[in-house]
Motif scaffolding. Structure first.
Motif, PDB file in Angstrom:
ATOM      1  N   ALA A 110      22.997  54.341  33.645  1.00 44.77           N
ATOM      2  CA  ALA A 110      23.120  53.698  32.332  1.00 44.77           C
ATOM      3  C   ALA A 110      23.449  54.759  31.296  1.00 44.77           C
ATOM      4  CB  ALA A 110      21.814  52.996  31.965  1.00 44.77           C
ATOM      5  N   ASP A 111      24.118  54.354  30.223  1.00 46.65           N
ATOM      6  CA  ASP A 111      24.443  55.315  29.162  1.00 46.65           C
ATOM      7  C   ASP A 111      23.153  55.841  28.542  1.00 46.65           C
ATOM      8  OD1 ASP A 111      27.097  54.899  29.593  1.00 46.65           O
ATOM      9  OD2 ASP A 111      27.313  53.384  28.029  1.00 46.65           O
ATOM     10  N   LEU A 168      15.058  53.159  32.377  1.00 47.49           N
ATOM     11  CA  LEU A 168      16.253  52.317  32.203  1.00 47.49           C
ATOM     12  C   LEU A 168      17.200  52.291  33.402  1.00 47.49           C
ATOM     13  CD1 LEU A 168      17.146  53.261  28.520  1.00 47.49           C
ATOM     14  CD2 LEU A 168      15.701  51.401  29.332  1.00 47.49           C
ATOM     15  N   GLU A 204      17.554  42.344  30.030  1.00 43.77           N
ATOM     16  CA  GLU A 204      16.486  42.153  30.995  1.00 43.77           C
ATOM     17  C   GLU A 204      16.086  40.677  31.014  1.00 43.77           C
ATOM     18  OE1 GLU A 204      16.477  44.917  33.052  1.00 43.77           O
ATOM     19  OE2 GLU A 204      14.300  44.805  32.973  1.00 43.77           O
ATOM     20  N   ARG A 211      13.927  46.279  35.139  1.00 46.56           N
ATOM     21  CA  ARG A 211      13.685  47.703  34.904  1.00 46.56           C
ATOM     22  C   ARG A 211      12.196  47.951  34.654  1.00 46.56           C
ATOM     23  NH1 ARG A 211      18.761  46.726  32.360  1.00 46.56           N
ATOM     24  NH2 ARG A 211      20.202  48.487  32.479  1.00 46.56           N
ATOM     25  N   GLN A 222      23.633  50.075  23.787  1.00 51.17           N
ATOM     26  CA  GLN A 222      22.588  51.002  24.233  1.00 51.17           C
ATOM     27  C   GLN A 222      21.558  51.274  23.146  1.00 51.17           C
ATOM     28  OE1 GLN A 222      22.316  51.940  27.328  1.00 51.17           O
ATOM     29  NE2 GLN A 222      24.211  50.931  27.918  1.00 51.17           N
ATOM     30  N   ASN A 223      21.598  50.514  22.067  1.00 48.31           N
ATOM     31  CA  ASN A 223      20.686  50.790  20.962  1.00 48.31           C
ATOM     32  C   ASN A 223      19.398  49.996  21.033  1.00 48.31           C
ATOM     33  OD1 ASN A 223      22.475  52.584  19.894  1.00 48.31           O
ATOM     34  ND2 ASN A 223      23.430  51.102  18.520  1.00 48.31           N
ATOM     35  N   ASN A 281      20.876  57.228  25.683  1.00 47.38           N
ATOM     36  CA  ASN A 281      20.737  57.158  24.224  1.00 47.38           C
ATOM     37  C   ASN A 281      19.353  57.680  23.811  1.00 47.38           C
ATOM     38  OD1 ASN A 281      20.416  56.520  21.548  1.00 47.38           O
ATOM     39  ND2 ASN A 281      21.135  54.414  21.713  1.00 47.38           N
ATOM     40  N   SER A 290      24.589  46.359  29.404  1.00 46.62           N
ATOM     41  CA  SER A 290      23.743  46.663  30.565  1.00 46.62           C
ATOM     42  C   SER A 290      22.263  46.469  30.280  1.00 46.62           C
ATOM     43  CB  SER A 290      24.012  48.071  31.057  1.00 46.62           C
ATOM     44  OG  SER A 290      23.450  49.005  30.168  1.00 46.62           O
ATOM     45  N   LEU A 291      21.845  46.662  29.047  1.00 45.02           N
ATOM     46  CA  LEU A 291      20.400  46.657  28.777  1.00 45.02           C
ATOM     47  C   LEU A 291      19.801  45.260  28.581  1.00 45.02           C
ATOM     48  CD1 LEU A 291      19.298  49.761  26.665  1.00 45.02           C
ATOM     49  CD2 LEU A 291      18.419  48.945  28.822  1.00 45.02           C
TER      50      LEU A 291
END
Lengths: 205, 123
Positions: free
Chosen positions: B35-36, B89, A87, B2, A57-58, B38, A84-85
């Motif tokens: 989503a988590d 996100l 794209e 997204r 998530q960073n 942050n 998850s992040l």
């Protein structure tokens, strides 16, 4: 840190890139990376590994691939590894991401189609796009090099996989002409191939 | 796809050099996926985001409103950051298309993946 990847079919070249990232893990974590981009993400293993290192998530992990099945595979590998992040874009190299990404990419990755092939095999969207590099295996690589300086953030780093036939030292010189510092940080023999990881950064870094 | 990605995409058809950002989203199937959260990452991303474009896109898609301007206390503004997190996100466009306002080129989005490839004559 758990750097195990699941559902990941890798070849030797992928492993070399994974090893290079693992080697730099501490530095990558401290470099405050928020925007990462993998070109030609294929199976998606390399981006999944990078996300495990930097933190899921960073950062946002953009990936491109010209092949729609590769884009799907990247999405799936990310999912299976709980990243998850990610794209995923279907595009050629960085098409549509410039100029918006100008001097923004903190980590750039490319395991290019590096095989020496007849030039006419370059430019398809099919599976041969994964390996066909044309003359010296450099045609696709050379198409990207002029954009690297523009893409990388001031602290950004670019990991590029090459083989001997690509003339890695020539690529170092080309990057120099764009005021970029390039060094071979890893080298390995895999069957008949000698593979290299080039690490490229802005000169002042 | 997204909205953070939409915010970074621009038409790259040959000679399409003006009015090529942002791409207009049409017929979007939107899905919200948790989503988590942050906050540090969001604050880091703020300088990269074209804010008015994000505000407009959120409005067009009927998402919960985000402020027209980034508040001065953004870093410590929990409500603002939560809202931004959701829009940036957690909002996924699974199907639809993006149209270049300049040249009219259509980029399709299928199963969450935008197809930005161009034909030979468009490069």
């Amino acid at each position: 840190m758990n750097l195990q990847l699941t559902y990941c079919i890798s070849t030797e070249d992928t492993f070399l890139l994974l090893d290079a990232l693992e080697e730099d893990a501490t530095w990558l974590q401290s470099n405050n990376s928020r925007l990462c981009l993998e070109i030609g993400s294929g199976s998606g293993c390399v981006t999944a590994m990078l996300a495990k290192i930097i933190g899921k998530q960073n950062a946002v992990y953009l990936t491109t691939d010209i092949n729609p099945y590769a884009c799907k595979a990247t999405q799936q590998t990310a999912k299976h590894n709980g990243v998850s992040l990610v794209e995923t874009l279907q595009t050629s190299l960085v098409g549509s991401l410039l100029p918006r990404l100008t001097h923004s990419v903190d980590v750039l990755l490319f395991n290019p189609p590096y095989a020496v092939t007849p030039p006419e095999e370059v430019g398809s969207n099919g599976i041969e796009a994964a390996w066909a590099g044309g003359i010296d295996g450099r045609q696709v690589i050379d198409a990207l090099l002029p954009f690297v300086e523009k893409l990388l953030s001031p602290n950004g780093v670019f990991y590029l996989l090459l083989i001997n036939e690509n003339h890695p030292l020539e690529v170092v010189d080309i990057m120099k002409s764009y005021h970029m510092r390039a060094e071979i940080v890893m080298e390995r023999r895999a069957g008949r191939e000698r593979q290299y990881i080039l690490k490229i950064q802005h000169e002042q870094q | 796809m997204r909205l953070i990605t939409h915010n970074l995409l621009q038409c790259h058809v040959k000679n399409c050099n003006s009015n090529n950002f942002p791409l207009k989203i049409e017929d979007a199937q939107v899905e919200l996926i948790e989503a988590d959260y942050n906050p540090e990452f969001l604050v880091n991303m703020l300088p990269k985001i074209d804010w008015p474009v994000l505000v407009n896109t959120a409005k067009q898609l009927g998402l919960p409103e985000i402020p027209a301007q980034v508040p001065e206390d953004a870093e410590n503004n929990e409500a603002f950051l939560q809202g931004l997190h959701s829009v940036l996100l957690e909002t996924h466009i699974q199907q639809g298309r993006m149209i270049c306002p300049g040249c009219g080129h259509v980029f399709n989005i299928k199963e969450g993946i935008p197809n930005m490839l161009l034909a030979e004559h468009e490069i």
